[in-house]
Design an enzyme around this catalytic site. Structure first.
Site, mmCIF file in Angstrom:
data_model
loop_
_atom_site.group_PDB
_atom_site.id
_atom_site.type_symbol
_atom_site.label_atom_id
_atom_site.label_comp_id
_atom_site.label_asym_id
_atom_site.label_seq_id
_atom_site.Cartn_x
_atom_site.Cartn_y
_atom_site.Cartn_z
ATOM 1 N N GLY A 298 0.816 -1.206 0.000
ATOM 2 C CA GLY A 298 0.000 0.000 0.000
ATOM 3 C C GLY A 298 0.854 1.262 0.000
ATOM 4 C CB SER A 299 0.087 4.700 1.182
ATOM 5 O OG SER A 299 -0.977 4.993 0.307
ATOM 6 C CB THR A 300 4.297 1.611 3.626
ATOM 7 O OG1 THR A 300 3.954 0.373 3.010
ATOM 8 C CG2 THR A 300 3.451 1.813 4.871
ATOM 9 C CE LYS A 302 0.181 6.337 -2.397
ATOM 10 N NZ LYS A 302 -0.996 7.082 -1.889
ATOM 11 C CG ASP A 664 -2.917 2.506 0.671
ATOM 12 O OD1 ASP A 664 -2.340 2.813 -0.376
ATOM 13 O OD2 ASP A 664 -2.386 2.580 1.781
#
Length: 685
Positions: A298-300, A302, A664
């Site tokens: 997920g966004s981690t 990014k 997410d």
């Protein structure tokens, strides 16, 4: 005369043959004595002397401060000399007596004590009481020798790292397995002289060969930081996690790394088990999910997309980006989590807001080739090399088959499958200035005398980004915590950088609707990171910023205090407008926030205003059910306290800015039906 000469010749020939035979015999005897003597002596000793092996104690496993995590304690082993048992003619009586004391089958015992071997173990690692009782019986041919058994004084602490040993003290899992050769000592023996009939010679010689203890393995793990992590996991598995509403996750992991060296300070997973009694545990609880399981980050993830974009010059923090609320890729709309989009933002705000369209744009700027170049450089799709068996390497989409839509979803942390240790190692490269390090678990190995046999050495894999890129990204990620989606991890007085993440959970038949893997990854202090921490909570209906962030905060704060990291006087005491790249102004005056939970709105406002705080009220109801900052928090005097109203006193609630949506989840829901990469062999690398 002729007859005399013939006789004389025959005598000389006979004498010559005898002399030759004697010469050959002398030469052979010389060979036997000088060349084969030692071998034959050993062979004779082996026949005359029979040894009962004395097991060496296995070396200790310690944490980085010398605290014992695994040790060997004395135990007793029962053995038999079958020839003596048979000579005594009491084998049935002996078998019955031993079976009763050792709780064994009599037939099995009889078979062991009469077996055609020189020495036979009856039962290993028996209790002291049983050994004493057997000694008192004085059974012929039966003896007791000292043995050892493995003991883990902290029970389940660091169980997935330590592993366990088998009945013969051989390592079966974890460090016990990977460092079995170093931990195993050299066995000794008790030698006794026996006759050709296999019976002990009365008054014969005895010799004791001392066993040599194994080496000590000192880990990089810090017992206290490991305990902080496991404490939080215990709360989660007991249904006491913050904002979890009493729900229990399928599993959870917390990993702590020292980013400057690659030393792992904690690897905690739940459910867990007690290695003292590993046989009673389910195999699934012994699985080291932090090393062996993969998930969509997920966004981690990014953080990696941002690092690549900054390094390639595709990211300008002052650039303006207008978010219309979605990005269209191959006629597919990937929406932003905020309805209608964020509108005009700086690129710093794109990161703060975890804006999906903004990160998709960065992925497009990088292009497929560059994106995969950085995927590989940061170590994804390959093992990190950590000293744990069964490490997974994750699953990446095949570059040749990946589409523009795959690139878009990969840019925001969906599609690809990574392991927790991979992600922590990659983010630690950002924290330490751009160098990817191999995560390590062994600090040093010492021999029983204390001499260091194998010292610690930092293992550099490669430089992945420049120091300037890493510095800028650390500042931007700090602003995510100060004023963005990571505010639940804000620690007054400390500079924290990090990113939330939420991924859809994969089941046997595909994605599970409404069930997520919530996570948070970050490091602190942001300007000179001492610790990098990843928290993953698997199988919950909640988002990363809501449930994983508070766990991160608790472990990080306790660990920083334990390590003696002092608060930064220039760090903010309350979340506010971030100033990336600029020092925060010094706090003028600190104040402690009083707890007003359960107060009426009027009473709460009066109490806070009286102590110099501003007040903002959200929701409706007769009582205050939550507040931010919470009671006893140290903040700057004059700060604003947010009060959340409801009807049930003491019930956990979520601030609206965390409760409304998740970047997410918005992306997941708008992508429609997908096949996880782990179940899609056509796309998997």
């Amino acid at each position: 005369m002729v007859q005399y000469i013939k006789t004389r010749k025959r005598i000389l020939l006979l004498f010559g043959l005898c002399s030759l035979f004697l010469l050959i015999l002398i030469i052979r005897l010389a060979f036997v004595q000088l060349r084969d003597g030692p071998f034959l002596k050993d062979l004779a000793d082996a026949e005359h002397y029979r040894g009962v092996p004395v097991a060496a104690k296995r070396g200790n496993i310690e944490d980085c401060n010398g605290n014992i995590l695994a040790m060997s304690v004395s135990a007793q082993t029962v053995y038999a000399i079958p020839a003596e048992v048979r000579k005594s003619k009491r084998q049935d009586e002996i078998a019955a007596g031993l079976a009763a004391i050792l709780d064994m089958d009599q037939g099995q015992v009889l078979q062991k004590i009469t077996k055609r071997t020189s020495v036979e173990y009856v039962k290993k690692k028996v209790s002291a009481k049983a050994a004493e009782e057997i000694t008192g019986k004085n059974f012929p041919g039966i003896g007791i020798i000292e043995d050892s058994t493995r003991f883990y004084p902290n029970r389940s602490l660091a169980a997935h790292i330590l592993g366990f040993t088998g009945i013969d003290s051989q390592g079966l899992e974890g460090i016990e397995y990977s460092r079995d050769e170093e931990l195993t000592g050299t066995s000794g023996s008790i030698l006794t002289e026996y006759g050709a009939n296999g019976i002990k010679i009365p008054g014969g010689q005895h010799e004791f060969i001392q066993p040599v203890q194994g080496n000590t393995v000192k880990l990089t793990i810090d017992k206290n930081i490991q305990a902080f992590a496991e404490r939080e996991l215990t709360k989660l598995m007991a249904g006491q996690g913050v904002n979890m509403e009493g729900k229990v996750p399928k599993n959870a992991s917390i990993l702590v790394m020292e980013p400057s060296t690659g030393r792992m300070l904690a690897i905690a997973s739940a459910p867990t088990y007690d290695p003292n009694n590993y046989q009673a545990s389910n195999a699934s609880t012994r699985r080291n999910i932090a090393i062996q399981n993969g998930y969509e980050p997920g966004s981690t993830f990014k953080i990696i997309t941002l690092a690549a974009a900054i390094e390639e010059g595709d990211y300008n923090p002052k650039e303006s980006f207008t978010d219309p609320g979605y990005a269209t890729i191959l006629n597919k709309k990937i929406r932003c989590w905020k309805a209608g989009g964020h509108g005009a933002q700086t690129m710093v705000e794109v990161v703060e807001n975890s804006c999906n369209p903004g990160f998709i744009m960065l992925g497009q700027r990088l292009g497929m080739d560059k994106f995969y170049q950085y995927l590989t450089a940061f170590g994804f799709g390959q093992k990190t090399g950590i000293e744990m068996s069964g490490e997974a390497k994750g699953i990446l989409a095949k570059k040749k088959k990946a589409t523009a839509l795959d690139l878009a979803t990969m840019s925001i942390g969906q599609t690809n499958n990574v392991t927790p240790i991979q992600l922590l190692t990659a983010v630690s490269a950002v924290a330490n200035g751009g160098t990817l390090l191999e995560p390590q678990l062994v600090q040093e190995i010492t021999v029983p005398t204390g001499e260091v046999l194998v010292p610690f050495a930092k293992k550099t894999v490669r430089r992945v980004i420049s120091e300037d890129t890493a510095k800028l990204e650390r500042e931007i990620l700090e602003s995510v915590v100060t004023n963005g989606t990571g505010r639940r991890t804000f620690l007054p007085g400390y500079r924290v950088a990090g990113k939330t993440g939420t991924a859809q959970k994969v089941g046997s038949g595909g994605y599970i609707q409404g069930e997520y893997v919530a996570s948070f990854i970050g490091f602190a202090p942001a300007d000179h990171p001492r610790l990098a921490i990843l928290v993953i909570i698997d199988g919950v209906p909640f988002y990363g910023g809501v449930v994983a962030a508070p766990v991160f905060s608790s472990v990080m704060l306790d660990s920083l205090k334990y390590l003696g990291v002092q608060p930064d006087p220039d760090a903010p005491l309350t979340p506010g407008e971030p100033l990336y790249g600029v020092e925060f102004p010094a706090v003028k005056e600190a104040a402690t926030v009083p707890s007003v939970l359960g107060y009426s709105p009027a009473e709460a406002q009066a109490t806070l205003i009286k102590q110099g705080f501003n007040v903002k009220v959200e929701g409706s109801g007769a009582v205050v059910i939550d507040q931010i900052p919470h009671g006893d928090a140290e903040v700057e005097k004059g700060s604003t306290v947010l009060l959340y109203l409801g009807t049930e006193t003491g019930k956990e609630t979520l601030a609206p800015w965390l409760e409304v949506s998740d970047p997410d989840v918005e992306a997941i829901e708008n992508l429609g039906e997908r096949i996880p990469i782990s179940l899609n062999p056509d796309l998997a690398e």
